[in-house]
Design a protein around this motif. Structure first.
Motif, PDB file in Angstrom:
ATOM      1  N   GLY A 248     -28.622 -40.315  31.744  1.00  0.00           N
ATOM      2  CA  GLY A 248     -29.096 -40.757  30.440  1.00  0.00           C
ATOM      3  C   GLY A 248     -30.007 -41.958  30.538  1.00  0.00           C
ATOM      4  O   GLY A 248     -30.151 -42.582  31.593  1.00  0.00           O
ATOM      5  N   VAL A 249     -30.631 -42.313  29.426  1.00  0.00           N
ATOM      6  CA  VAL A 249     -31.583 -43.428  29.400  1.00  0.00           C
ATOM      7  C   VAL A 249     -30.889 -44.764  29.646  1.00  0.00           C
ATOM      8  O   VAL A 249     -31.532 -45.750  30.005  1.00  0.00           O
ATOM      9  CB  VAL A 249     -32.336 -43.472  28.056  1.00  0.00           C
ATOM     10  N   LEU A 250     -29.570 -44.825  29.443  1.00  0.00           N
ATOM     11  CA  LEU A 250     -28.834 -46.058  29.703  1.00  0.00           C
ATOM     12  C   LEU A 250     -28.293 -46.105  31.126  1.00  0.00           C
ATOM     13  O   LEU A 250     -27.568 -47.029  31.486  1.00  0.00           O
ATOM     14  CB  LEU A 250     -27.676 -46.208  28.709  1.00  0.00           C
ATOM     15  N   GLY A 251     -28.643 -45.074  31.941  1.00  0.00           N
ATOM     16  CA  GLY A 251     -28.237 -45.072  33.337  1.00  0.00           C
ATOM     17  C   GLY A 251     -26.903 -44.426  33.604  1.00  0.00           C
ATOM     18  O   GLY A 251     -26.442 -44.396  34.750  1.00  0.00           O
ATOM     19  N   ASP A 252     -26.242 -43.897  32.577  1.00  0.00           N
ATOM     20  CA  ASP A 252     -24.937 -43.285  32.784  1.00  0.00           C
ATOM     21  C   ASP A 252     -25.082 -41.793  33.075  1.00  0.00           C
ATOM     22  O   ASP A 252     -26.118 -41.188  32.850  1.00  0.00           O
ATOM     23  CB  ASP A 252     -24.022 -43.507  31.579  1.00  0.00           C
ATOM     24  N   THR A 253     -24.026 -41.200  33.616  1.00  0.00           N
ATOM     25  CA  THR A 253     -24.038 -39.798  34.011  1.00  0.00           C
ATOM     26  C   THR A 253     -23.497 -38.921  32.882  1.00  0.00           C
ATOM     27  O   THR A 253     -22.446 -39.209  32.312  1.00  0.00           O
ATOM     28  CB  THR A 253     -23.194 -39.583  35.279  1.00  0.00           C
ATOM     29  N   LEU A 254     -24.227 -37.843  32.570  1.00  0.00           N
ATOM     30  CA  LEU A 254     -23.808 -36.893  31.557  1.00  0.00           C
ATOM     31  C   LEU A 254     -23.316 -35.631  32.248  1.00  0.00           C
ATOM     32  O   LEU A 254     -23.852 -35.223  33.274  1.00  0.00           O
ATOM     33  CB  LEU A 254     -24.969 -36.533  30.635  1.00  0.00           C
ATOM     34  N   THR A 255     -22.298 -35.010  31.699  1.00  0.00           N
ATOM     35  CA  THR A 255     -21.803 -33.744  32.221  1.00  0.00           C
ATOM     36  C   THR A 255     -21.625 -32.756  31.077  1.00  0.00           C
ATOM     37  O   THR A 255     -21.344 -33.141  29.941  1.00  0.00           O
ATOM     38  CB  THR A 255     -20.460 -33.911  32.945  1.00  0.00           C
ATOM     39  N   SER A 256     -21.813 -31.494  31.396  1.00  0.00           N
ATOM     40  CA  SER A 256     -21.618 -30.437  30.422  1.00  0.00           C
ATOM     41  C   SER A 256     -21.151 -29.196  31.160  1.00  0.00           C
ATOM     42  O   SER A 256     -21.583 -28.935  32.285  1.00  0.00           O
ATOM     43  CB  SER A 256     -22.924 -30.143  29.674  1.00  0.00           C
ATOM     44  N   SER A 257     -20.251 -28.431  30.550  1.00  0.00           N
ATOM     45  CA  SER A 257     -19.793 -27.194  31.183  1.00  0.00           C
ATOM     46  C   SER A 257     -19.329 -26.224  30.111  1.00  0.00           C
ATOM     47  O   SER A 257     -19.030 -26.607  28.980  1.00  0.00           O
ATOM     48  CB  SER A 257     -18.660 -27.469  32.173  1.00  0.00           C
ATOM     49  N   ALA A 258     -19.286 -24.958  30.478  1.00  0.00           N
ATOM     50  CA  ALA A 258     -18.765 -23.911  29.606  1.00  0.00           C
ATOM     51  C   ALA A 258     -18.035 -22.905  30.478  1.00  0.00           C
ATOM     52  O   ALA A 258     -18.454 -22.623  31.601  1.00  0.00           O
ATOM     53  CB  ALA A 258     -19.888 -23.233  28.829  1.00  0.00           C
ATOM     54  N   THR A 259     -16.935 -22.373  29.971  1.00  0.00           N
ATOM     55  CA  THR A 259     -16.110 -21.440  30.722  1.00  0.00           C
ATOM     56  C   THR A 259     -16.075 -20.095  30.015  1.00  0.00           C
ATOM     57  O   THR A 259     -15.807 -20.025  28.820  1.00  0.00           O
ATOM     58  CB  THR A 259     -14.678 -21.981  30.881  1.00  0.00           C
ATOM     59  N   LEU A 260     -16.365 -19.057  30.771  1.00  0.00           N
ATOM     60  CA  LEU A 260     -16.304 -17.701  30.261  1.00  0.00           C
ATOM     61  C   LEU A 260     -14.966 -17.096  30.666  1.00  0.00           C
ATOM     62  O   LEU A 260     -14.647 -17.018  31.846  1.00  0.00           O
ATOM     63  CB  LEU A 260     -17.446 -16.875  30.840  1.00  0.00           C
ATOM     64  N   LEU A 261     -14.165 -16.725  29.678  1.00  0.00           N
ATOM     65  CA  LEU A 261     -12.860 -16.122  29.937  1.00  0.00           C
ATOM     66  C   LEU A 261     -12.989 -14.608  29.868  1.00  0.00           C
ATOM     67  O   LEU A 261     -13.456 -14.070  28.865  1.00  0.00           O
ATOM     68  CB  LEU A 261     -11.837 -16.598  28.905  1.00  0.00           C
ATOM     69  N   TYR A 262     -12.573 -13.919  30.934  1.00  0.00           N
ATOM     70  CA  TYR A 262     -12.656 -12.463  30.919  1.00  0.00           C
ATOM     71  C   TYR A 262     -11.372 -11.831  31.436  1.00  0.00           C
ATOM     72  O   TYR A 262     -11.357 -10.895  32.197  1.00  0.00           O
ATOM     73  CB  TYR A 262     -13.868 -11.952  31.696  1.00  0.00           C
TER      74      TYR A 262
END
Length: 392
Positions: A248-262
């Motif tokens: 991010g612009v403030l120097g911190d780390t961003l994370t994102s995830s999505a889980t597909l359930l099958y």
């Protein structure tokens, strides 16, 4: 008369000079200098000067950071600070600031999402004119409240009989054939109100197009289609997770995830018996596999290869194996794998030792018994013949 006029004129000039001197003496001392206000804000572990330019505001995370307002008295008069607008505090009220000194005041400020401009005004009065209480100095500030929101858009294509496509975090219970390589679709959205950089995929196979160095606020990465590197295996629940990291612009780390359930489904293998002796034949029945693939069957433990088994035209199949005579008695099960990836295992079954011989030799005993029968029969016959002779 001329001398008298000159004397009167001189007296008037002297009086005017005296009055002017008195007026100058009574003028506010702040005219000789200035009262200044400066503002800094805590961004992370450091204090950062707040910008006064709305086109280049100081970026700070949404919340309630601490602001530090410094009131510097550059005049030759004592200043009494009665408050600072836009800063919720009481510690600096009625603070007396000597000439050349400063008052440092701190307090929380509420930062909302987006741009906010505030004016910090120092109110108070100088000792030379204590009744003139009011705004004596001010400074404008410009803050931008940063909101991070990195999203992963994810779905997978299902084979028959399920068919169709399911979005990320879909809680439907869909059964997939074991050994199937799921086709995935993944994209990303920067729903933040600021750009992010250093976007990197996580949990995704290679083959997708490179990501941009910077992703603007509101920008979208189109879906990338790829095939899972590992086949569907029997778990509870079955799932596949992808995502991304960024800076991010403030120097911190961003994370994102999505889980597909099958899953979960009903895909498994079972033995026809719960107990089998060494040397006994055991049948394994399987269903729910991807049709037409060769899976390796291994007896555990220790690992005893049972060979490759074809799943057949429907994915439902069966095979027979013989429990090795040397296999240790105890709990064992059969594993089915594809190219080294375990797809499923049977429930444990118990192996018992084969029936051992008693150790006694039955040959001599049989001969003895036969001899005894023959001897007994002969004696009976002889006795019968004797009785017939006596009768005659």
């Amino acid at each position: 008369m001329t001398r008298r006029w000159l004397g009167a004129t001189s007296a008037l000039v002297a009086a005017a000079i005296a009055v002017a001197g008195a007026l100058l003496t009574a003028a506010p001392a702040e005219a000789a200098g200035s009262l200044t206000v400066s503002v800094t804000i805590a961004v992370g572990s450091t204090q950062t000067a707040v910008s006064a330019d709305p086109t280049n505001p100081t970026k700070v995370a949404v919340g309630s950071p601490t602001e530090v307002v410094t009131v510097a008295n550059g005049t030759a008069d004592t200043f009494t600070l009665t408050g600072i607008t836009s800063l919720a505090l009481t510690a600096c009220d009625r603070t007396v600031v000597a000439p050349g000194a400063s008052a440092v005041c701190t307090g929380p400020v509420t930062v909302a999402a987006g741009l906010a401009s505030l004016a910090y005004e120092a109110t108070g009065s100088f000792a030379a004119d204590p009744a003139a209480v009011g705004v004596q100095a001010s400074v404008p500030t410009s803050l931008f409240g940063v909101v991070y929101d990195l999203r992963t858009v994810f779905s997978g294509d299902f084979p028959p009989p399920a068919g169709g496509s399911a979005p990320a975090s879909d809680a439907r219970f869909l059964s997939l054939p074991l050994g199937y390589f799921l086709v995935m679709h993944v994209g990303f959205v920067n729903a933040s109100n600021v750009p992010i950089s250093g976007l990197t995929r996580t949990g995704v196979a290679t083959g997708c197009a490179p990501l941009p160095a910077t992703l603007a606020a509101g920008a979208t990465i189109p879906d990338c289609t790829f095939t899972a590197t590992t086949p569907v295996t029997w778990q509870d629940p079955l799932s596949f997770t992808v995502g991304a990291t960024a800076t991010g612009v403030l120097g911190d780390t961003l994370t994102s995830s999505a889980t597909l359930l099958y899953g979960p489904g009903e895909d498994e293998c079972n033995t026809t018996v719960q107990t089998a002796a060494q040397g006994e034949r055991v049948t394994v029945t399987c269903f729910g596999f991807l049709p037409g693939i060769n899976v390796a069957a291994i007896l555990h433990s220790p690992a005893v290869p049972l060979g490759l088994k074809n799943t057949g035209p429907t994915g439902d199949f069966r095979f027979i194996f013989v429990v090795p005579a040397a296999l240790e008695p105890g709990s064992h099960r059969v594993e089915l794998s594809l190219n080294g990836t375990t797809l499923t295992m049977t429930d444990p079954f118990t192996v018992t030792a084969a029936l051992a011989p008693t150790g006694a030799d039955g040959g001599p005993m049989l001969i003895s018994a036969t001899g005894a029968v023959l001897v007994g029969g002969s004696l009976v016959l002889l006795a019968f013949l004797r009785r017939r002779r006596q009768i005659r």
